[in-house]
Design an enzyme around this catalytic site. Sequence first.
Site, PDB file in Angstrom:
ATOM      1  CG  ASP A   1      -3.733  -0.378  -4.278  1.00 26.21           C
ATOM      2  OD1 ASP A   1      -4.238   0.768  -4.923  1.00 26.21           O
ATOM      3  OD2 ASP A   1      -4.975  -1.253  -3.822  1.00 26.21           O
TER       4      ASP A   1
ATOM      5  CE  LYS B   1      -4.193  -1.698  -0.043  1.00 22.92           C
ATOM      6  NZ  LYS B   1      -5.020  -1.414  -1.230  1.00 22.92           N
TER       7      LYS B   1
ATOM      8  CD  GLN C   1     -14.953  -4.181  -2.385  1.00 23.91           C
ATOM      9  OE1 GLN C   1     -14.970  -4.048  -3.641  1.00 23.91           O
ATOM     10  NE2 GLN C   1     -16.117  -3.991  -1.816  1.00 23.91           N
TER      11      GLN C   1
ATOM     12  CE  LYS D   1     -10.262  -4.719  -4.804  1.00 27.67           C
ATOM     13  NZ  LYS D   1     -10.221  -3.331  -3.999  1.00 27.67           N
TER      14      LYS D   1
ATOM     15  CG  ASP E   1      -9.122  -1.479  -6.761  1.00 29.22           C
ATOM     16  OD1 ASP E   1     -10.271  -2.087  -7.146  1.00 29.22           O
ATOM     17  OD2 ASP E   1      -8.726  -1.463  -5.563  1.00 29.22           O
TER      18      ASP E   1
ATOM     19  CD  GLU F   1      -5.035  -2.132  -7.175  1.00 28.56           C
ATOM     20  OE1 GLU F   1      -4.098  -3.316  -7.649  1.00 28.56           O
ATOM     21  OE2 GLU F   1      -5.813  -2.204  -6.348  1.00 28.56           O
TER      22      GLU F   1
HETATM   23  C1  MUC Z   1      -7.540  -2.743  -2.556  1.00 24.37           C
HETATM   24  O1  MUC Z   1      -7.019  -2.993  -3.498  1.00 24.37           O
HETATM   25  O2  MUC Z   1      -7.809  -1.339  -2.721  1.00 24.37           O
HETATM   26  C2  MUC Z   1      -8.788  -1.163  -0.012  1.00 24.37           C
HETATM   27  C3  MUC Z   1      -9.809  -0.503  -0.105  1.00 24.37           C
HETATM   28  C4  MUC Z   1     -10.674  -1.232  -0.868  1.00 24.37           C
HETATM   29  O3  MUC Z   1     -11.855  -1.065  -1.113  1.00 24.37           O
HETATM   30  O4  MUC Z   1     -10.278  -2.764  -1.280  1.00 24.37           O
HETATM   31  C5  MUC Z   1      -8.786  -2.574  -0.509  1.00 24.37           C
HETATM   32  C6  MUC Z   1      -7.623  -3.030  -1.403  1.00 24.37           C
HETATM   33 MG    MG Z   2      -6.823  -1.395  -5.025  1.00 25.63          MG
END
Ligand code: MUC
Ligand code: MG
Length: 367
Positions: A191, A162, A294, A266, A242, A217
């Site tokens: 991400d 992250k 998610q 997702k 995403d 991402e």
């Molecule tokens: C992601 O891939 O962003 C964090 C917020 C969300 O909605 O999913 C996660 C992971």
């Molecule tokens: Mg993401």
Amino acid sequence: MKIVAVEAIPFAVPYRKPLRFASGEVHTAEHVLVRVHTGDGIVGVAEAPPRPYTYGETQTSIRAVIDTLFAPGIIGLSVFERERIHAVLDRTVANPTAKAALDMACWDAIGRALGTGVSELLGGWTDRMRVSHMVGFAPDDVMVAEALRMRDEHGVRTFKVKVGRRPVSLDTGACRALRTALGDDVELYVDGNRGWTASEATRALDEMADLGLTLSEELMPADQVLGRRRLTAHTRVPTVADESVTRPGEVTRELLDGAATMISIKTARTGFTGSQRVLHLCEGLGAEVVMGNQIDGQIGTVCTVAFGAAHRSSSARAGELSNYLDMVDDLLTEPLRITGGELCVPTGPGLGIEIDPDKLARYRTDL
Ligand code: MUC
Ligand code: MG
């Protein structure tokens, strides 16, 4: 196989440690268990993980929209009438997680009725996926320790880090620490959950050019239209969309606009039916996909691996399947196990899972 009742049951399971990222943090899995009952006595299940800061859904809003809008619309339809069910759900533009859970619970019921696994019904490509683990914000040494533990205990060799903090050096430093500790034979990607501006994102990727990142991402908001396009054209790191691609139309727009080169699918957001539409759209446009997370619990993780393993293109990359490990418990009778860096699709009809009634009684919050 007519739907006779739909339940939306709120439950809460704490995390051992919170997952922190640019758009929020999660301390407790406050999810909704969705059960679709048919007249034949078959019950399909799925879970909806609300992400208020991303989609505006909360545990309360998911229950309300299912109880008052979606359930009355689909009761009386057969679970096999998927186009009709979607005609009802897709009238509503938002509420992706509530709609996805209903879709997947219907698929679970279909699989149970046919005595066949959902993953086989969807495509049956393989029975497992390699696992990618998401590493949330923490001091560098804590992020490194978590990645090493996932590698040593579960054989995971792909990590999504992250990013999106300020100053940018917080994240470029963390990624460098991870690369140094893990060596060159693990995959690292990042991400940003929309945390940076286009210029911050460009600078960060330039600073990390020697780290061998495989993907980036959602580094900035989708509204930075020209900035996203410029970054995607400028960098050699493929750009994954995403939360900016919650529907097939948005996928088309981001890809044709040159704002993204890959799509995160997702199942928590597009269910099985919508995810298949997105997947086939990506295949038609020649765009790769990654199976995203998610921040799903075990039920959601089963849905992700069932879908990912079902198709050649969705199983090509490691799927984000491990963050349920941070929850202190879950609702399944048989907990999932990640070994050798892989997660297998549970065997058995439907999703191949059963809800433990004692655990549900313990964690549900509506009684
Ligand atoms: C992601 O891939 O962003 C964090 C917020 C969300 O909605 O999913 C996660 C992971
Ligand atoms: Mg993401």
